[in-house]
Write a protein that holds these residues in place. Sequence first.
Motif, PDB file in Angstrom:
ATOM      1  N   TRP A   1     -10.393  -7.552  -7.813  1.00 53.44           N
ATOM      2  CA  TRP A   1      -9.812  -8.058  -6.564  1.00 53.44           C
ATOM      3  C   TRP A   1      -8.533  -7.310  -6.212  1.00 53.44           C
ATOM      4  N   PHE A   2      -7.636  -7.177  -7.194  1.00 52.02           N
ATOM      5  CA  PHE A   2      -6.370  -6.492  -6.912  1.00 52.02           C
ATOM      6  C   PHE A   2      -6.598  -5.002  -6.636  1.00 52.02           C
ATOM      7  N   ALA A   3      -7.581  -4.414  -7.319  1.00 50.66           N
ATOM      8  CA  ALA A   3      -7.906  -3.016  -7.022  1.00 50.66           C
ATOM      9  C   ALA A   3      -8.423  -2.884  -5.592  1.00 50.66           C
TER      10      ALA A   3
ATOM     11  N   ASN B   1      -1.449  -4.013   0.226  1.00 49.80           N
ATOM     12  CA  ASN B   1      -2.383  -4.674   1.139  1.00 49.80           C
ATOM     13  C   ASN B   1      -1.667  -5.261   2.349  1.00 49.80           C
ATOM     14  N   TYR B   2      -0.512  -5.886   2.118  1.00 50.69           N
ATOM     15  CA  TYR B   2       0.246  -6.425   3.254  1.00 50.69           C
ATOM     16  C   TYR B   2       0.611  -5.319   4.248  1.00 50.69           C
ATOM     17  N   PHE B   3       1.048  -4.195   3.731  1.00 50.11           N
ATOM     18  CA  PHE B   3       1.432  -3.097   4.621  1.00 50.11           C
ATOM     19  C   PHE B   3       0.198  -2.473   5.276  1.00 50.11           C
ATOM     20  N   GLY B   4      -0.943  -2.505   4.576  1.00 52.53           N
ATOM     21  CA  GLY B   4      -2.175  -2.029   5.198  1.00 52.53           C
ATOM     22  C   GLY B   4      -2.578  -2.900   6.372  1.00 52.53           C
TER      23      GLY B   4
ATOM     24  N   GLY C   1      -5.544  -1.599   1.431  1.00 52.63           N
ATOM     25  CA  GLY C   1      -4.202  -1.357   1.950  1.00 52.63           C
ATOM     26  C   GLY C   1      -3.899   0.114   2.122  1.00 52.63           C
ATOM     27  N   ILE C   2      -4.307   0.923   1.147  1.00 56.10           N
ATOM     28  CA  ILE C   2      -4.075   2.370   1.243  1.00 56.10           C
ATOM     29  C   ILE C   2      -4.798   2.944   2.455  1.00 56.10           C
TER      30      ILE C   2
END
Length: 666
Positions: A220-222, A302-305, A228-229
Amino acid sequence: MRFLCGPLTIRLESLFDGGQLCARRYRVCFFVLGTTVAAETFVGRAVPDRGIGHSLTVAALGVVYGDIGTSPLYAVRQSLLAFGNTGEHAILGALSLIFWSLVLVVTVKYVAVIMRADNRGEGGLLALTALVLRTSGRDKKRYLWIMSAGLVGAALFYGDGVITPAISVLSAVEGLKIATPLFDPYVIPISLALLVGLFVVQYRGTAVVGGLFGPVMLVWFAMLAALGIWGIVQQPRILVALNPAWGITELIDAPWRGFLMLGAVFLAVTGTEALYADMGHFGRPALRRGWLWLVFPALVINYFGQGALLLGDPAALENPFYRLAPAWGLYPLVILASAATIIASQAVISGAFSLTRQAIQLGYLPRLEVRHTSETEIGQVYVPRINSGLLIAVIVLVLFFQSSDNLGAAYGIAVSGMMLITTCLAFLYMRSRGWSLTVAVPLFGFFGVVDLTFLSANLLKIAEGGWFPIVVAGLVFAVMGTWWRGRRILAELRARDAMPLAQFVDGLNPERPVRVSGTAVFMTRDLGQVPVALLHAMKHTKALQERVIIMQVETEDVPHVPAERRLDIAEIGKGFHTMMVRYGFMDEPNIMRALAQCRVQHFHIHLMETSFFIGREKLRPRPHGAAFWRWRDRLFIFLTNLALDATEFFRIPPNRVVELGGQIEI
């Protein structure tokens, strides 16, 4: 010892040399989907092999970081909806506030400072409360204020425990609407089915499926980082939001709307208390590595994505998390998100069970049935009554609020209140540990200002649904406070009418009562007084066993009591002995197991010749006057009738128990 991750298995028998740790340090790296997670074994400390074999860092991902790890599903969207603007400055300001909230609240406050306040390795609000209570006498008002603050915080946890499963699962299933509007009518039924299924299987424990939590959350975190990237690459200028000036500017230029946005920004840090509460299970090093090396970077990316996506397409605010995914990956992402939210919900539910057990041991809740669902993991427990109550509350919540957007208005009050209480109690503890005022006041004063700001912003949600966790917390606090106060009043009533044990033994006639063979164990709440059950037994049988043991079970304000301190046995003459049995608030009371340790002190007890006498008291309200408010009298009597009997709670064989009843008016 083994570390497992997917198909990769690495044995570390080389760490041991003749049963001793080698004075070397090893690092094992797992590569999953391009993400590296490091698990380290340090000199002088080994992680016990409990059969699952996961590294503590990977295992903690599912148990500890599930709640905060699913916040990207709704945090960015709720923040911009609360602000009422999707312009570039609003997006950059929201991202800046989210980033610095993660830095200040999670990384600085909890990871760097609060986790230092441990009760012999255990963390959590009740463990911290027990620590701080040691600094005050029981007869002082300070003691009552500290205890009340701890109980309020514990009550707020139950309020959070109701909302977290509902908002997490709803927000995950709502991704189906992005694929096609045809799923819209089925979001609520699917969410309810998942939630009911989650609560129904609780009795089976998490020993089996718990082994999958860490790897699933690792994926999940990956995935969060990968999505996000992709978004950041499309709009790299989103990275300017790392500058705190963007967030501060939004708060200054639009103070009221910015203040409203803070209540939604706080959703990004919900679940932070789990770092502190589960510290005893995984230890500070594993939790800190998990946060700094994986969880924190993945969340921020992810937030910035999502912010980058919104810069290019403000219409994606409908659901920026799922809009980050390509069309072909939407359904797999919904499935993965649903699994992650179920894991996050499981962590909160398990936390409620664990907190209930601690509260029972510390005397804040009546004895309830606590089932241990694992033969190897003492922390895996199941409390049927709490499970049923949470399920009913969650179903009502989903049916009433209908969507994650509406639930977002109810979310945050309980958690922000808990964080403020934790800050206050941690300040008192650190002062007792020798921290100077010049260090403690500025540091915890800053934490307090941040907590108060978030709490104030969340209090504005009361009319929109924030009343729900407050009502739940109020009910739980009323139960805890009434039970604690009622037990004290009962103890005072017993002490007023009781006879000192030493006086009773001195006045015994050698001929009467008749002494018969065998051992009698009378359980009491005060070793200095004659148990009522003993007086009733003598009155009805006109006889007494040759050996009489007056036993008191005491729960200390530490997580665990070592075996060498479990028992204190003293002889007071004429065949009478007193026995103090001690447990910690994380220990499982088991009288038979404790009695087996008597042989260490050369005090042998033959079970087939031993009878346990337990008093069963029936409470009745006084015809005139009351011990405290009438409604609390009736509530206390109800809780007493609800409580599990001592035979089952203390694991005493029923065929060796004699119960003697009596009545008390309160």
